[in-house]
Design a protein around this motif. Structure first.
Motif, PDB file in Angstrom:
ATOM      1  N   TYR A  97       0.864  -1.191   0.000  1.00 29.16           N
ATOM      2  CA  TYR A  97       0.000   0.000   0.000  1.00 29.16           C
ATOM      3  C   TYR A  97       0.896   1.236   0.000  1.00 29.16           C
ATOM      4  O   TYR A  97       2.116   1.144   0.005  1.00 29.16           O
ATOM      5  CB  TYR A  97      -0.919  -0.023   1.237  1.00 29.16           C
ATOM      6  N   TYR A 133      -2.748  11.607 -11.111  1.00 31.09           N
ATOM      7  CA  TYR A 133      -3.404  10.560 -11.904  1.00 31.09           C
ATOM      8  C   TYR A 133      -2.901  10.464 -13.343  1.00 31.09           C
ATOM      9  O   TYR A 133      -2.575   9.395 -13.835  1.00 31.09           O
ATOM     10  CB  TYR A 133      -4.916  10.793 -11.956  1.00 31.09           C
ATOM     11  N   CYS A 329      -5.418  10.975  -2.973  1.00 32.04           N
ATOM     12  CA  CYS A 329      -4.917  10.042  -1.959  1.00 32.04           C
ATOM     13  C   CYS A 329      -4.116   8.997  -2.711  1.00 32.04           C
ATOM     14  O   CYS A 329      -2.925   9.170  -2.944  1.00 32.04           O
ATOM     15  CB  CYS A 329      -6.097   9.458  -1.185  1.00 32.04           C
ATOM     16  N   THR A 330      -4.763   7.921  -3.167  1.00 28.98           N
ATOM     17  CA  THR A 330      -4.086   6.978  -4.057  1.00 28.98           C
ATOM     18  C   THR A 330      -3.638   7.735  -5.299  1.00 28.98           C
ATOM     19  O   THR A 330      -4.418   8.465  -5.897  1.00 28.98           O
ATOM     20  CB  THR A 330      -5.060   5.854  -4.465  1.00 28.98           C
TER      21      THR A 330
ATOM     22  N   SER B 104      -9.489   0.007   6.343  1.00 29.32           N
ATOM     23  CA  SER B 104     -10.007   0.901   5.314  1.00 29.32           C
ATOM     24  C   SER B 104      -9.296   0.740   3.975  1.00 29.32           C
ATOM     25  O   SER B 104      -9.580   1.477   3.044  1.00 29.32           O
ATOM     26  CB  SER B 104      -9.883   2.365   5.772  1.00 29.32           C
ATOM     27  N   ALA B 164      -9.271   6.923  -9.172  1.00 28.47           N
ATOM     28  CA  ALA B 164      -9.157   6.444  -7.793  1.00 28.47           C
ATOM     29  C   ALA B 164     -10.397   6.884  -7.029  1.00 28.47           C
ATOM     30  O   ALA B 164     -11.254   7.594  -7.571  1.00 28.47           O
ATOM     31  CB  ALA B 164      -7.894   6.996  -7.153  1.00 28.47           C
ATOM     32  N   GLY B 165     -10.463   6.458  -5.783  1.00 27.72           N
ATOM     33  CA  GLY B 165     -11.634   6.793  -4.969  1.00 27.72           C
ATOM     34  C   GLY B 165     -11.889   8.280  -4.885  1.00 27.72           C
ATOM     35  O   GLY B 165     -13.003   8.750  -5.131  1.00 27.72           O
ATOM     36  N   ALA B 166     -10.825   9.024  -4.576  1.00 30.03           N
ATOM     37  CA  ALA B 166     -10.993  10.466  -4.402  1.00 30.03           C
ATOM     38  C   ALA B 166     -11.507  11.115  -5.678  1.00 30.03           C
ATOM     39  O   ALA B 166     -12.373  11.988  -5.633  1.00 30.03           O
ATOM     40  CB  ALA B 166      -9.672  11.096  -3.973  1.00 30.03           C
ATOM     41  N   HIS B 197     -13.547   9.899   5.842  1.00 32.04           N
ATOM     42  CA  HIS B 197     -12.173   9.928   5.341  1.00 32.04           C
ATOM     43  C   HIS B 197     -11.856  11.332   4.843  1.00 32.04           C
ATOM     44  O   HIS B 197     -12.736  12.036   4.356  1.00 32.04           O
ATOM     45  CB  HIS B 197     -12.039   8.922   4.197  1.00 32.04           C
ATOM     46  N   THR B 241     -20.180   7.313   4.564  1.00 31.52           N
ATOM     47  CA  THR B 241     -19.427   6.110   4.238  1.00 31.52           C
ATOM     48  C   THR B 241     -20.129   4.933   4.895  1.00 31.52           C
ATOM     49  O   THR B 241     -20.434   4.995   6.081  1.00 31.52           O
ATOM     50  CB  THR B 241     -17.981   6.215   4.786  1.00 31.52           C
ATOM     51  N   THR B 245     -16.183   4.294   8.654  1.00 33.76           N
ATOM     52  CA  THR B 245     -14.764   4.004   8.895  1.00 33.76           C
ATOM     53  C   THR B 245     -14.518   3.371  10.268  1.00 33.76           C
ATOM     54  O   THR B 245     -13.387   3.040  10.605  1.00 33.76           O
ATOM     55  CB  THR B 245     -13.927   5.294   8.777  1.00 33.76           C
ATOM     56  N   ASP B 270     -19.686   6.913   0.108  1.00 30.60           N
ATOM     57  CA  ASP B 270     -18.313   6.498  -0.108  1.00 30.60           C
ATOM     58  C   ASP B 270     -18.294   4.975   0.012  1.00 30.60           C
ATOM     59  O   ASP B 270     -18.498   4.433   1.085  1.00 30.60           O
ATOM     60  CB  ASP B 270     -17.425   7.150   0.951  1.00 30.60           C
ATOM     61  N   ALA B 272     -15.901   2.852  -0.373  1.00 30.63           N
ATOM     62  CA  ALA B 272     -14.586   2.236  -0.196  1.00 30.63           C
ATOM     63  C   ALA B 272     -14.663   0.953   0.628  1.00 30.63           C
ATOM     64  O   ALA B 272     -13.792   0.100   0.534  1.00 30.63           O
ATOM     65  CB  ALA B 272     -13.626   3.224   0.456  1.00 30.63           C
ATOM     66  N   HIS B 292     -19.135   5.731  -5.017  1.00 28.04           N
ATOM     67  CA  HIS B 292     -17.923   5.359  -5.756  1.00 28.04           C
ATOM     68  C   HIS B 292     -17.391   4.054  -5.168  1.00 28.04           C
ATOM     69  O   HIS B 292     -17.622   3.733  -3.993  1.00 28.04           O
ATOM     70  CB  HIS B 292     -16.861   6.462  -5.701  1.00 28.04           C
ATOM     71  N   HIS B 296      -9.409  -1.067  -6.366  1.00 29.32           N
ATOM     72  CA  HIS B 296      -8.145  -1.501  -5.757  1.00 29.32           C
ATOM     73  C   HIS B 296      -8.340  -1.918  -4.310  1.00 29.32           C
ATOM     74  O   HIS B 296      -7.382  -2.193  -3.614  1.00 29.32           O
ATOM     75  CB  HIS B 296      -7.074  -0.422  -5.878  1.00 29.32           C
ATOM     76  N   LYS B 297      -9.583  -1.966  -3.881  1.00 33.16           N
ATOM     77  CA  LYS B 297      -9.845  -2.537  -2.559  1.00 33.16           C
ATOM     78  C   LYS B 297     -10.732  -3.760  -2.749  1.00 33.16           C
ATOM     79  O   LYS B 297     -10.257  -4.878  -2.806  1.00 33.16           O
ATOM     80  CB  LYS B 297     -10.498  -1.488  -1.657  1.00 33.16           C
TER      81      LYS B 297
HETATM   82  C1  LIG Z   1     -13.056   5.375   3.290  1.00 35.54           C
HETATM   83  C2  LIG Z   1     -12.205   5.864   2.166  1.00 35.54           C
HETATM   84  N1  LIG Z   1     -12.688   6.768   1.292  1.00 35.54           N
HETATM   85  C3  LIG Z   1     -11.959   7.227   0.248  1.00 35.54           C
HETATM   86  C4  LIG Z   1     -10.651   6.813   0.058  1.00 35.54           C
HETATM   87  C5  LIG Z   1      -9.848   7.398  -1.085  1.00 35.54           C
HETATM   88  O1  LIG Z   1      -9.657   6.429  -2.091  1.00 35.54           O
HETATM   89  P1  LIG Z   1      -8.399   6.575  -3.036  1.00 35.54           P
HETATM   90  O2  LIG Z   1      -7.196   6.421  -2.159  1.00 35.54           O
HETATM   91  O3  LIG Z   1      -8.531   5.495  -4.044  1.00 35.54           O
HETATM   92  O4  LIG Z   1      -8.444   7.949  -3.655  1.00 35.54           O
HETATM   93  C6  LIG Z   1     -10.105   5.862   0.920  1.00 35.54           C
HETATM   94  C7  LIG Z   1      -8.726   5.367   0.710  1.00 35.54           C
HETATM   95  O5  LIG Z   1      -7.955   5.227   1.635  1.00 35.54           O
HETATM   96  C8  LIG Z   1     -10.892   5.392   2.000  1.00 35.54           C
HETATM   97  O6  LIG Z   1     -10.387   4.496   2.882  1.00 35.54           O
END
Ligand SMILES: Cc1ncc(COP(=O)(O)O)c(C=O)c1O
Ligand SMILES: Cc1ncc(COP(=O)(O)O)c(C=O)c1O
Lengths: 449, 512, 512, 449
Positions: A97, A133, A329-330, B104, B164-166, B197, B241, B245, B270, B272, B292, B296-297
């Motif tokens: 990670y 990205y 983040c990622t 998470s 990605a998530g964000a 998050h 979420t 979390t 969220d 995730a 979303h 990758h999780k």
């Molecule tokens: C609860 C939660 N939301 C959003 C994110 C953000 O996702 P990403 O890191 O793919 O942008 C994460 C990643 O750690 C997460 O744990």
């Protein structure tokens, strides 16, 4: 067929023992907090599982055929040294990670530190982040960063910036906070029109955004622009889609750019139908605190030994929350690693040689078609490995004919620029052998008859 | 000459067989920076042969625009490059190295076959502007993946574009904004619980909304009454979420959604933490409008040491017009990319998304099938509850109720020995485990957030549990062992303050 | 509870920057045997789907011939299998880990691209009985490789069939035997110098010859006189290694060959050390009649932790009729396998040889070209001489003359501190280097045989040299450091006597 | 083009510095010991070097086309789980040498120890070595070992042993030391003819060699033979080419075999046009000291920790020299590792299931063609995944016709057994899908018209 169990180790015994410890009877009991009436009674409507060999067979059949390619426009077909894919396949790299625990992530951390350094060397800038990205979102982040720094609204963007990059900037921008002014290009040169730019360049301009080489493959000369931008209190943002060009082109940093943001795909990353790629982002030291994305810094451990850590996290979302410089983040860690290996492997000579080969091949292609009836170079300006070809026949038709010969002969510009409705963007890289270029030219000639 | 260092590996031997898979001495190669190696004239590359005339750049490009010097850039032989990165890799810890209970982050096993498939030439070597009649296979893959994901979360449509998530969050919030604008509505606020998050908060800002924090209640979820209070016509959306979390299912979500909807707002979820819910419940049924998903999780694509990922967004019909372009569509038997969507928010990324990642998620779903995915969620939740049950008593459990895919402990019990969450995490490293997520969520002081995932067998989890218990003992009997940890890895605890005080973000010649 | 262990890593810090690439603490996972893991009902495999009726075996085969029980065989999830072998790999040291100066083994870099190529489906998935019209490409590859090798060693023909050097030796000696038989000659003896590798001796026995040992002289080579004495009509062949295992070129070889030939014998050359000679001299020109080549040494195919290798044999025309079948031939533009060779010795191996290895050697030769191969030999010899020059004085050099690709030292200087070659070798491990070949060749007491190969840069070799010098110092100042070595790896010195006294060659339930 | 320099790091400076230290002027001076007149004056006559991309292109073109396969006879097309190739690609495994230094080779050593154990479990024997070259040479070593043990000359070999294996045995044997007697097979059964065997089975017989399943794919029943062999003071050697069969067949050890030697290719190793493969060799504890090949044994280190080492080396060439049990040095280590991963991944259920699938598919193929005119099963005996088909048309012709359809339809036995001049050896594995088998049968029927 329950082959999916190879990914889920629990035997029925295991499950029973664990349920007993937890003190419930059935698995379902663990999901009590989900309101009864919303719990699914029937299985998801998805295909039945495939076996591993079945999966491999199925996906091989979805592959696209191999073609002779002259496509670019933000994604480039370059040679990737075998060791790049070989080394990123080390599971210690790709199954890890984000390096939040530095003591067991020094491999990733040192590699990113090396990446940040390499990006600085490539762009001539002072600091780089750990990646964003892709080129488009990276350029968008640059625009947002400029507004944070200058506190101004207006952004001047050259029309020669990749159209999709401009779309992404548009999307990222808050219409109430920022305002975009497109700067047209000189029809005869395919370069940004400074005069018009200078007319718009007032105190209210946050940043000027150009791309070099631009979407037409043309090498921009923005030295004169930089000064004026700075005088008016704005920032100079230089984007790019073809990082290899900087193997021979003067790095934007040397020309006074404040932010350099672009695409790193050419540096050892496969085209993969458009992603994952690599958002390169570099700027000046004085702007660090306004910078988006992760940063790796050097430090020492309790024994005084050199080590690396994520640093300046106070800019980031997980600390700063709603006041962060970005929500990223990622990022694209593994792609940054590919670029790091790629650049380590080529070194300065290799990178220069590769860039020169791209230039030479594109120029060879230009010379070859110069003899052909019914087409001409749209812009005489210097280019790197792409150029715009003006054709007398319907572009779509031409491309269709070439395709029948197994050639992807170029990109029709009509969908990006209405005025360029008889124009093709041609890209030639080191992967196009001489015979391939000759063949392409020959079929093109035929198609133009 | 030089000093001696004593490495105490007491416990390694102490617990003996009871804790089988243990750590040991390892030989690690030190390795300087790539820039501290190499020599002028050495080469590590091989380019295609020159088959056209080699002409110097300044013949075509004015030399004022050409690079006239190179700072840095190493010159190594291929073997030395290979050794460099091989050694670096050996300083890392991945899922293939051992248990990785990073809360998470859903650090499940990344199937090798999916890696192989993504590398197939017909995918990896494919240019994004290849004409659609040649890419029917890959378009089909994307189209089907959209449908699979929509089915799993119970929504109407999906975009695969976010990287990605964000970025998925941003895409979702942009769509909500666009939808409100289309309704001629100007809303300024977004409600976000304090357990959220960081990306949720920063995303709402970039989407130019003002964030209103919602305090979660003593049982860790959003109190209905707070939403009743806070929800008004100024609020564009609630970002929640679920499971949150804390690893807790938001039990009031349905009623909350009703309130939000009544006031004309949207519910953004969220996703995730979807790994807890597959085949058990559909977020769409709970009133969620946008969600979303982190491929990758939940969908086993590797994290790559920080990406690339993919954060597809699933939506309800109402938001469809605003999807980013292009949208992958199917007409008759033909798949194609539709750019002609006037109300679209535009693009958040070049081309169509992280296709290479999408391939792996698609392959994963096809390998699991409906029962497989359900089983995965069941076992993920089973593992987390088993872990929680066995560790409580040794570590303080702030929310003592059944959890979903992850559980959160704190260092409260250890405080009296002046042992912190950080010490516990670092000690775990000495035992060969990756530490859990620490100090998140922020609402929990000294949080230890553990997510074992379904990939881990009972034996693996038992070993982790016994180690955690052993560490709790050590905290009492020999706390210094924890404060000195980690001792068995290449570097000890690093000086992060120094790193931030005078940032060294790049190598600067021998100076560095 | 448990004991403490003190790990002294003194020197790591002592020499500091002067010795850059150093070792360090590493985290290593202990890992039980695969049989000590897993659980009934767990699975790690996925087979093709059943698409024909599944019928129990006893329906077709009498149950008396069917397996009725399984002893052992583990049951693990895929991830646990992956972790098992990933962890095991981390206990290993390969060329990609660091300098591997194992004398007589030519541990050069194994190019990754060659590995990729050998994995191409059109090679790896090819059945050996595929008709020749479909295998023209692979036959061409083999045919060209035969010619390349023949050219490099200056012989007339080559067989690619032998799986390794030792089998190459056997093949060569069989051909000599067959040739003599064809001449109606019955010869019983083979001359082998005392410096020879063990395989030469055992091969001569299997080829049913009696071995006569030839003492090498004080300068490490075969004395002409001895051959004059020993050579007679009873002697089938002389087996000579050139350069020999002392890394010395057999200067008298030409004259020796003349004598052997005059008496009707053959000169067999062990070409395992060919890496010193490419492009410099051809063994064929020196009177050699048969030579085997270790592709897994000179031609960069990996050693695989003990194979697979390939040991092609090159011969002079005279022996051609006796080549193993089939012989790859070219007629016009067509390649084919010729089985019709009545005088052939037959086969030493199923099918045609270790094709997968041949592909890599072929790719290597094509990457190097004539100058590349010459350069490789030049640099291999340069590295060895540089190493020898810089270490002599610190370690005893039994044969003080320029060497070829490798050089041999001894522990004579260290004896007075009661330090042996073994101690030196083990101490090197603590510094992150693979030890040289030790106690071989047998003629040198306490031999340390070092072959750096051309892959190693001057810096790498300098680091090794400085370490060797440092160890020589330690031997005087703190000899216990050497006797206690290695200290930094997973296991310390192992009890080989115990292993041999009561052999445990397999896991036997929890007993083991 | 000097791209080969990427494999040779020496810069001109390096070379000069090193020459100075050595004290010579030129590189050539280092080769003085080579007689002047033999030193080469002109470069080797080899092709000019290829670039990495050029190399990849060239070799891709040498590949053989993909075909539908029904070939076996010692090499089998089986599924290889992805993790097998993935894990053996860890460079710590494949770039290491034979584990002579146990402290830094524990990975290889433990894996071999596991391999030795797995082989014992598969064959039902007591000890296994670390591998030999392949099935054929392994069987030859078994024959030599038997002579060492019994001190007798004569070997009885079933004609149903793979013909190439018999050739290898022949080559390995010393005509003056040993003598081979071929034992024919029962024409109607395709199995060894015990009667004839028993006639030859005298005191002077060192060993009887059979193969199970035999070259015709037929499952031999050698239980009755074993006893007689032992009574006469000889050893029973059982060979095999298809290791998978033991997923369901009774292991030879349970039937009293003294030495089991065969081919392990089916256990996760690609066909690679015939090699590298895996020579499996197992025997009884009492014969250990006579065993060829390397052995790994368990022991402890100075801290009492379990570890593994090469052991009983006093049998081997590097210690015993001319009195060694074999001349083998480099073996097939990495292939043994592949088999170890393969078996660990399948486990007992998987192996049994896979074997059963092979059996069932072969039986399906038999049923399918049973309806076809012009061909019949040559032998009614039970088989595993191979069987002999007697055809009325010229076999070569038939195969040629099938080939045109993209099918490799079987192996003509004429070149191995003159009497079987209208016979095909057909192999069906789990890789042959039902449709593929149907298609094959359909084309076969057509070819037989
Ligand atoms: C609860 C939660 N939301 C959003 C994110 C953000 O996702 P990403 O890191 O793919 O942008 C994460 C990643 O750690 C997460 O744990
Ligand atoms: C000089 C020499 N000859 C022969 C051999 C045997 O070669 P192989 O191990 O490939 O059988 C070796 C291998 O160590 C060797 O060094």
């Amino acid at each position: 067929m329950q082959d999916y169990l190879r990914y889920i180790p629990h035997t029925e015994e295991d499950i029973q023992e664990m349920l007993n410890v937890i003190g419930v009877k059935r698995i379902e009991d663990l999901f009590q907090t989900i309101p009864e009436r919303y719990r699914l009674s029937k299985p998801l409507n998805l295909p039945e599982p495939l076996s591993e060999p079945g999966l491999i067979r199925h996906l091989s059949e979805l592959q696209a055929p191999r073609m002779s390619q002259f496509l670019g426009g933000g994604a480039y077909h370059h040679f990737i040294p075998t060791i790049v894919s070989n080394l990123v396949s080390r599971s210690e790299f790709y199954t890890a990670y984000t390096p939040y625990q530095p003591e067991i992530s020094q491999g990733t951390l040192q590699a990113i530190f090396e990446y940040q350094t390499l990006v600085c060397q490539l762009t001539g800038m002072e600091v780089s982040n750990a990646s964003l990205y892709d080129g488009a979102s990276s350029l968008a982040e640059a625009v947002l960063m400029a507004s944070r720094i200058t506190g101004k609204k207006k952004i001047l963007i050259s029309q020669t910036v990749h159209p999709e990059y401009r779309q992404v900037i548009q999307t990222y921008m808050d219409p109430n906070q920022q305002e975009i002014q497109l700067i047209p290009y000189k029809k005869e040169e395919g370069r940004i029109d400074e005069k018009i730019l200078f007319d718009y360049l007032q105190e209210d301009v946050s940043a000027v955004v150009i791309q070099n080489p631009n979407f037409f493959g043309v090498v921009e000369n923005f030295q004169p622009i930089v000064e004026r931008v700075h005088d008016s209190g704005g920032l100079m943002i230089v984007g790019f889609t073809e990082a290899l060009a900087y193997g021979i082109l003067k790095p934007p940093g040397d020309l006074g750019a404040d932010i350099v943001a672009g695409e790193g795909q050419s540096l050892g990353i496969p085209m993969s139908y458009g992603g994952p790629y690599l958002g390169i982002f570099a700027t000046r030291e004085r702007f660090i605190r306004n910078m988006p994305g992760r940063l790796v810094g050097e430090t020492i451990d309790m024994e005084g030994k050199r080590g690396f850590v994520l640093t300046l996290a106070t800019r980031e979302q997980h600390i700063r929350r709603e006041r962060a410089t970005s929500n990223i983040c990622t990022n694209e860690g593994l792609c940054a690693l590919m670029a790091t290996i790629f650049l380590s492997c080529l070194g300065k000579e290799g990178l220069k040689e590769l860039a020169l080969m791209n230039l030479s091949k594109a120029e060879y292609a230009k010379r070859t078609i110069s003899k052909i009836q019914g087409c001409r170079l749209a812009f005489p300006s210097p280019t790197f490995n792409e150029f715009v070809l003006q054709v007398e026949k319907e572009p779509a038709r031409i491309l269709e004919k070439l395709k029948k010969e197994g050639i992807l002969g170029g990109i029709s510009l009509a969908k990006f620029y209405s005025e360029l409705d008889h124009h093709l963007l041609i890209t030639v890289t080191e992967m196009n052998k001489k015979e391939e270029i000759d063949h392409w030219a020959e079929r093109l000639q035929y198609a133009l008859r | 000459m030089g000093r001696k260092i004593t490495i105490c590996i007491k416990v390694t031997y102490a617990e003996g067989d009871k804790m089988r898979r243990r750590t040991d001495r390892g030989l690690i190669q030190d390795e300087p920076l790539i820039f501290e190696q190499g020599r002028k004239g050495r080469k590590g590359y091989s380019l295609p042969q020159w088959d056209v005339e080699r002409i110097e750049a300044d013949h075509f490009i004015p030399s004022s625009l050409l690079r006239n010097h190179w700072e840095g850039l190493p010159q190594l032989s291929e073997m030395d490059v290979v050794r460099h990165f091989t050694r670096l890799s050996q300083w890392n810890y991945g899922v293939d190295s051992g248990l990785y209970p990073l809360g998470s982050c859903t650090m499940k096993y990344n199937p090798k076959v999916n890696e192989e498939i993504a590398r197939m030439a017909g995918f990896s070597n494919l240019h994004p502007y290849t004409p659609e009649d040649l890419t029917q296979g890959v378009l089909r893959l994307m189209f089907e993946l959209q449908n699979f994901l929509a089915e799993i979360v119970g929504m109407d449509q999906v975009t695969l574009q976010p990287a990605a998530g964000a970025q998925g969050e941003l895409t979702g919030m942009m769509m909500i904004r666009a939808c409100l604008q289309a309704r001629q509505e100007r809303r300024k606020k977004v409600l976000i619980p304090d357990t959220a998050h960081g990306t949720n908060c920063s995303t709402s800002t970039i989407a130019s909304y003002q964030m209103i924090e919602v305090k979660s209640n003593e049982s860790g979820i959003i109190p209905l009454e707070r939403i009743v209070e806070l929800m008004d016509e100024e609020v564009a959306a609630l970002m929640v979420t679920n499971p949150n979390t804390l690893g807790i299912f938001e039990e009031n979500l349905v009623s909350i959604a009703e309130i939000v909807h009544k006031k004309g707002g949207f519910v953004y979820c969220d996703g995730a933490n979807l790994n807890a819910l597959m085949g058990m419940v559909k977020l769409g049924d709970l009133g969620v409008d946008v969600v979303h998903i982190n491929l990758h999780k939940t969908f086993s694509t590797p994290h790559g040491g920080g990406g690339p990922g993919a954060g597809p967004v699933a939506i309800k019909k109402e938001l469809s017009p605003f999807l980013p372009i292009p949208v992958v569509e199917k007409q008759g038997e033909i798949y194609h990319l539709n750019y002609n969507r006037p109300q679209s928010i535009g693009k958040v990324k070049n081309f169509y998304g992280n296709f290479g990642v999408l391939v792996k998620a698609y392959a994963y779903i096809l390998s699991m099938g409906p029962e497989g995915l359900k089983r995965a969620s069941e076992m993920a939740v089973l593992n987390a509850n088993y872990l929680m049950k066995r560790l409580k008593g040794y570590y303080h459990l702030p929310y003592a109720k059944p959890c979903m895919h992850e559980c959160v402990f704190t260092d409260r019990f250890q405080e009296k020995h002046h042992i912190s969450t950080l010490d516990i995490a670092k000690r775990l490293i000495d035992y060969g485990f990756h530490p859990p997520t620490i100090y998140f969520p922020l609402v929990v002081k000294g949080a230890l957030m553990m997510e074992p995932t379904e990939s881990e067998s009972k034996e693996n989890i038992d070993q982790f549990i016994e180690t955690m218990i052993g560490i709790a003992k050590e905290a009492e009997e020999d706390p210094d062992l924890l404060r000195q940890a980690p001792q068995r890895v290449k570097v000890r605890r690093l000086d992060e303050v120094l790193a931030a005080r005078k940032p060294r973000l790049r190598w600067k010649g021998t100076g560095s």
